[in-house]
Motif scaffolding. Structure first.
Motif, PDB file in Angstrom:
ATOM      1  N   VAL A  85       9.242  74.234 185.687  1.00 18.75           N
ATOM      2  CA  VAL A  85      10.159  75.308 185.319  1.00 18.75           C
ATOM      3  C   VAL A  85      10.610  76.071 186.562  1.00 18.75           C
ATOM      4  O   VAL A  85      11.771  76.495 186.658  1.00 18.75           O
ATOM      5  CB  VAL A  85       9.492  76.240 184.286  1.00 18.75           C
ATOM      6  CG1 VAL A  85      10.329  77.485 184.043  1.00 18.75           C
ATOM      7  CG2 VAL A  85       9.275  75.487 182.983  1.00 18.75           C
TER       8      VAL A  85
ATOM      9  N   VAL B  58      12.436  84.342 187.937  1.00 16.75           N
ATOM     10  CA  VAL B  58      13.850  84.030 187.729  1.00 16.75           C
ATOM     11  C   VAL B  58      14.650  85.279 188.071  1.00 16.75           C
ATOM     12  O   VAL B  58      14.110  86.390 188.117  1.00 16.75           O
ATOM     13  CB  VAL B  58      14.142  83.589 186.281  1.00 16.75           C
ATOM     14  CG1 VAL B  58      13.446  82.280 185.955  1.00 16.75           C
ATOM     15  CG2 VAL B  58      13.747  84.682 185.287  1.00 16.75           C
TER      16      VAL B  58
ATOM     17  N   THR C  76      10.896  85.731 179.619  1.00 14.68           N
ATOM     18  CA  THR C  76      11.013  86.810 180.603  1.00 14.68           C
ATOM     19  C   THR C  76      10.343  88.090 180.126  1.00 14.68           C
ATOM     20  O   THR C  76      10.147  89.011 180.918  1.00 14.68           O
ATOM     21  CB  THR C  76      12.494  87.100 180.908  1.00 14.68           C
ATOM     22  OG1 THR C  76      13.171  87.385 179.677  1.00 14.68           O
ATOM     23  CG2 THR C  76      13.150  85.917 181.598  1.00 14.68           C
TER      24      THR C  76
ATOM     25  N   ASP D 160      18.365  80.856 181.793  1.00 17.88           N
ATOM     26  CA  ASP D 160      17.731  79.556 181.536  1.00 17.88           C
ATOM     27  C   ASP D 160      16.555  79.668 180.570  1.00 17.88           C
ATOM     28  O   ASP D 160      15.988  78.640 180.175  1.00 17.88           O
ATOM     29  CB  ASP D 160      17.232  78.950 182.850  1.00 17.88           C
ATOM     30  CG  ASP D 160      18.353  78.706 183.844  1.00 17.88           C
ATOM     31  OD1 ASP D 160      19.460  78.334 183.404  1.00 17.88           O
ATOM     32  OD2 ASP D 160      18.119  78.882 185.064  1.00 17.88           O
ATOM     33  N   LEU D 161      16.192  80.895 180.229  1.00 18.55           N
ATOM     34  CA  LEU D 161      15.022  81.127 179.382  1.00 18.55           C
ATOM     35  C   LEU D 161      15.442  81.896 178.125  1.00 18.55           C
ATOM     36  O   LEU D 161      16.479  82.539 178.119  1.00 18.55           O
ATOM     37  CB  LEU D 161      13.961  81.920 180.152  1.00 18.55           C
ATOM     38  CG  LEU D 161      13.432  81.279 181.440  1.00 18.55           C
ATOM     39  CD1 LEU D 161      12.421  82.197 182.124  1.00 18.55           C
ATOM     40  CD2 LEU D 161      12.805  79.915 181.158  1.00 18.55           C
TER      41      LEU D 161
ATOM     42  N   VAL E  76      12.369  78.960 177.051  1.00 14.47           N
ATOM     43  CA  VAL E  76      12.318  77.521 176.859  1.00 14.47           C
ATOM     44  C   VAL E  76      10.905  77.134 176.445  1.00 14.47           C
ATOM     45  O   VAL E  76       9.927  77.738 176.885  1.00 14.47           O
ATOM     46  CB  VAL E  76      12.737  76.763 178.145  1.00 14.47           C
ATOM     47  CG1 VAL E  76      11.737  76.973 179.279  1.00 14.47           C
ATOM     48  CG2 VAL E  76      12.913  75.275 177.862  1.00 14.47           C
TER      49      VAL E  76
ATOM     50  N   GLN F 104      13.431  74.038 187.845  1.00  9.97           N
ATOM     51  CA  GLN F 104      14.602  73.835 186.999  1.00  9.97           C
ATOM     52  C   GLN F 104      15.249  75.131 186.499  1.00  9.97           C
ATOM     53  O   GLN F 104      16.424  75.132 186.161  1.00  9.97           O
ATOM     54  CB  GLN F 104      14.199  72.981 185.781  1.00  9.97           C
ATOM     55  CG  GLN F 104      13.760  71.576 186.119  1.00  9.97           C
ATOM     56  CD  GLN F 104      14.906  70.719 186.632  1.00  9.97           C
ATOM     57  OE1 GLN F 104      15.978  70.668 186.037  1.00  9.97           O
ATOM     58  NE2 GLN F 104      14.688  70.053 187.758  1.00  9.97           N
ATOM     59  N   CYS F 105      14.480  76.206 186.422  1.00  7.86           N
ATOM     60  CA  CYS F 105      14.994  77.457 185.840  1.00  7.86           C
ATOM     61  C   CYS F 105      15.019  78.547 186.908  1.00  7.86           C
ATOM     62  O   CYS F 105      13.964  78.930 187.425  1.00  7.86           O
ATOM     63  CB  CYS F 105      14.131  77.889 184.662  1.00  7.86           C
ATOM     64  SG  CYS F 105      14.038  76.657 183.336  1.00  7.86           S
ATOM     65  N   THR F 106      16.186  79.054 187.204  1.00  8.67           N
ATOM     66  CA  THR F 106      16.323  80.050 188.275  1.00  8.67           C
ATOM     67  C   THR F 106      16.851  81.391 187.786  1.00  8.67           C
ATOM     68  O   THR F 106      16.762  82.388 188.498  1.00  8.67           O
ATOM     69  CB  THR F 106      17.262  79.518 189.364  1.00  8.67           C
ATOM     70  OG1 THR F 106      18.535  79.195 188.763  1.00  8.67           O
ATOM     71  CG2 THR F 106      16.681  78.274 190.024  1.00  8.67           C
ATOM     72  N   SER F 107      17.389  81.421 186.563  1.00 11.45           N
ATOM     73  CA  SER F 107      18.000  82.646 186.033  1.00 11.45           C
ATOM     74  C   SER F 107      17.425  82.976 184.666  1.00 11.45           C
ATOM     75  O   SER F 107      16.935  82.090 183.949  1.00 11.45           O
ATOM     76  CB  SER F 107      19.513  82.467 185.921  1.00 11.45           C
ATOM     77  OG  SER F 107      20.103  83.493 185.137  1.00 11.45           O
ATOM     78  N   TYR F 108      17.490  84.253 184.296  1.00 13.97           N
ATOM     79  CA  TYR F 108      17.056  84.658 182.956  1.00 13.97           C
ATOM     80  C   TYR F 108      17.849  83.923 181.884  1.00 13.97           C
ATOM     81  O   TYR F 108      17.396  83.763 180.742  1.00 13.97           O
ATOM     82  CB  TYR F 108      17.195  86.176 182.791  1.00 13.97           C
ATOM     83  CG  TYR F 108      18.617  86.662 182.636  1.00 13.97           C
ATOM     84  CD1 TYR F 108      19.185  86.843 181.376  1.00 13.97           C
ATOM     85  CD2 TYR F 108      19.417  86.934 183.758  1.00 13.97           C
ATOM     86  CE1 TYR F 108      20.497  87.279 181.230  1.00 13.97           C
ATOM     87  CE2 TYR F 108      20.720  87.368 183.618  1.00 13.97           C
ATOM     88  CZ  TYR F 108      21.263  87.542 182.360  1.00 13.97           C
ATOM     89  OH  TYR F 108      22.560  87.974 182.223  1.00 13.97           O
TER      90      TYR F 108
END
Length: 567
Positions: free
Chosen positions: A123, A429, A170, A132-133, A135, A126-130
């Protein structure tokens, strides 16, 4: 769509009349005897066609319910590098249960027991921003644990199939929602599987985190002990049960007095010598915590739960003292230890050893004890820890009613991990305010292969296995009772059943007596048994319910209609 017909004459299955010599539990005996599994080595098992069919059916149910809550399936490696587990601390915390190995270049690797670290890194990549969540990711994968004593067949093995899923959010509110989604999904999964289960409060152990619940399948073969209250809905793993001592009534106790008690190094000999109940004495267990001697005080009629103590003191290593540890320690007299005067020893105590209570305890002098030793007057407790072994009748922490103990098999566990792993790997993130925001996690496991054994334990009878319809290797087991006409009829009936969408196992083996076929049908445990017997010339078959034993003769067409309607 037509289903498949599986012929016994072509199926890799060898049933056994006798139990394996090393089998202790019912599931171990029956899964081997019915040809579902075979042992390769201690704690290592092969799944044969019938067993693989049941395993796959359980996996299908798990996948369907995970997909229903929006979880996404991935597949991560089982062979993992050391570094992520070192960063989280679990390379050490897992201890001897972790399978460690080296590659040809000397690099350190492990076989994954669970995958919190690897999912966290995935994660993070693959996930850099709020945005993206949240998940939820999951996998169904083989896990590894170097069990000290693998036993009970597939119940306690070193290689096992598990569904592990992980939620990433988050906010704490998001974690709570993901936890609730998993909890409800697990209830649906175990209901579909036909597993009687209890949800109990638990401790997190090496997984870390805060909130934690176990899903337990009550069974005599279970290695977990849990408590439940008969008056309210409280239920917990024994390691999670807490006890709050009532406030001690102010009582004036006489001064502590030394007693001559020769040859009384145990609670039993002391109580017998003085003619008092063991509960009037104070037991002082000495342990080493990362090499330092620590005393644990509990009432003399109770035992210390080393698992609870270890959990409380984690990640420190806890072990019992040995005779050698008393060497050079004149303040520690084996069999006669008392908390008064233990200036150099940290003293932990059960809440029952409350301030103001008086006890008979060791005098720190061989052959002597002291009575009326009062907590807070004659010695101080450094820390209270709830570490006694829970017993039947202990008060419910919620309502005070006596608790009941039962045994069960752990089939699932859910954790609110919080930010333990996110902190270890700096999983952040970009938040809505443009600043880094730390992610919070949950971890959720189901023992897929263990569920097979749990179902066998709960549903089997003296004849053999008795699978719930959802996960059975077939919907109906057709038995040809001997003669050529009956075999021909049975094969034709099997094709009609399959054309109606039913999964069919047909026993058309030549040279096998009807008695052996019937015995095998009972042992294998398909929910419905259809017998092509003496009335096949009339088109009549016998339909038997494996669980209830109820039998009925009826035309084949009616049998097919009934089976199809029930499927």
């Amino acid at each position: 769509m037509a289903a498949q017909v599986q012929r016994m004459s072509r199926l890799m299955v060898k049933t056994l009349r006798d139990d394996p010599a090393d089998a202790e539990t019912l599931s171990h005996k029956l899964l081997v005897r019915a040809g579902y599994v075979r042992r390769n080595a201690a704690g290592i098992w092969s799944w044969l066609p019938l067993g693989k069919a049941v395993l796959d059916n359980i996996t299908r149910v798990v996948r369907e319910e995970m997909d229903a809550i929006g979880a996404q399936e991935v597949s991560l490696p089982a062979l993992l590098p050391k570094e992520p587990y070192e960063a989280s601390g679990r390379w050490t915390e897992y201890g001897a249960e972790l399978f460690r190995l080296h590659d040809r270049k000397g690099g350190d690797y492990l076989l994954g027991p669970t995958h919190e670290e690897i999912f966290t890194l995935l994660v993070k990549d693959q996930c850099t921003s709020y945005k993206d969540l949240p998940v939820i990711l999951y996998q169904v994968q083989t896990k590894y644990r170097d069990e000290a004593r693998p036993r009970s067949g597939i119940l306690r093995s070193r290689e096992f199939l598990m569904k592990d899923s992980y939620s990433f959010d988050t906010t704490d509110e998001g974690l709570t929602e993901a936890y609730a989604l998993h909890r409800e999904a697990y209830i649906k999964i175990f209901r579909r599987l036909g597993l009687d289960h209890r949800i109990v409060s638990a401790v997190s152990g090496a997984m870390g985190g805060s909130a934690s619940e176990e899903f337990l399948a009550p069974a005599a073969a279970g290695e977990d002990t849990f408590v439940h209250c008969t008056a309210c809905e409280y239920a917990a793993n024994t390691e999670a049960v807490t006890f709050t001592a009532p406030a001690a009534e102010p009582v004036e106790h006489p001064a502590a007095a030394e007693l001559d008690t020769p040859d009384t190094p145990t609670i039993e000999t002391l109580a017998a010598h003085l003619g008092v109940p063991a509960s009037a004495t104070l037991k002082n267990l000495l342990v080493k915590v990362d090499g330092e001697i620590v005393a644990v005080g509990v009432p003399g009629d109770r035992e210390v739960d080393l698992g609870k103590l270890t959990e409380h003191l984690a990640p420190a290593e806890v072990e019992l003292v040995t005779a050698e540890d008393f060497t050079g320690r004149p303040d520690l007299v084996r069999g006669y230890v008392g908390p008064q005067g233990l200036d150099k020893v940290r003293y932990l105590a059960d809440p029952r050893v409350a301030a103001g209570t008086a006890w008979i305890t060791g005098a720190n002098k061989e052959g002597f004890h002291v009575r009326d030793v009062v907590v807070g007057r004659d010695f101080e407790v450094d820390e209270y820890v709830d570490v006694v072994v829970v017993e039947d009748g202990d008060p419910c922490p919620r309502c005070g009613t006596g608790l009941k103990l039962d045994r069960a098999i752990e089939i699932g566990h859910i954790f609110q991990l919080g930010r333990k792993y996110a902190d270890a790997f700096q999983l952040d993130v970009l938040g809505q305010n443009g600043k880094p925001q730390r992610v919070t996690m949950g971890s959720y496991g189901i023992g897929v292969s263990r569920a097979v054994a749990a179902l066998a334990e709960q549903t089997a009878d003296e004849q053999g296995l008795c699978w719930p319809a959802e996960i059975a290797p077939a919907d109906v087991h057709v038995v040809a009772a001997g003669k050529a006409a009956q075999t021909e009829f049975a094969l034709a009936a099997a094709e009609q059943l399959a054309a109606a969408g039913l999964r069919v196992l047909v026993d058309e083996r030549a040279g096998v007596s009807p008695g052996v076929k019937f015995t095998d049908a009972e042992l294998i445990g398909v929910p419905k048994i259809l017998v092509a017997g003496r009335r096949v010339a009339e088109g009549v078959v016998e339909l038997k319910d494996r669980r209830t034993g109820e039998r009925e003769e009826l035309p084949l067409a009616d049998a097919i209609a009934r089976l199809t309607a029930a499927n």
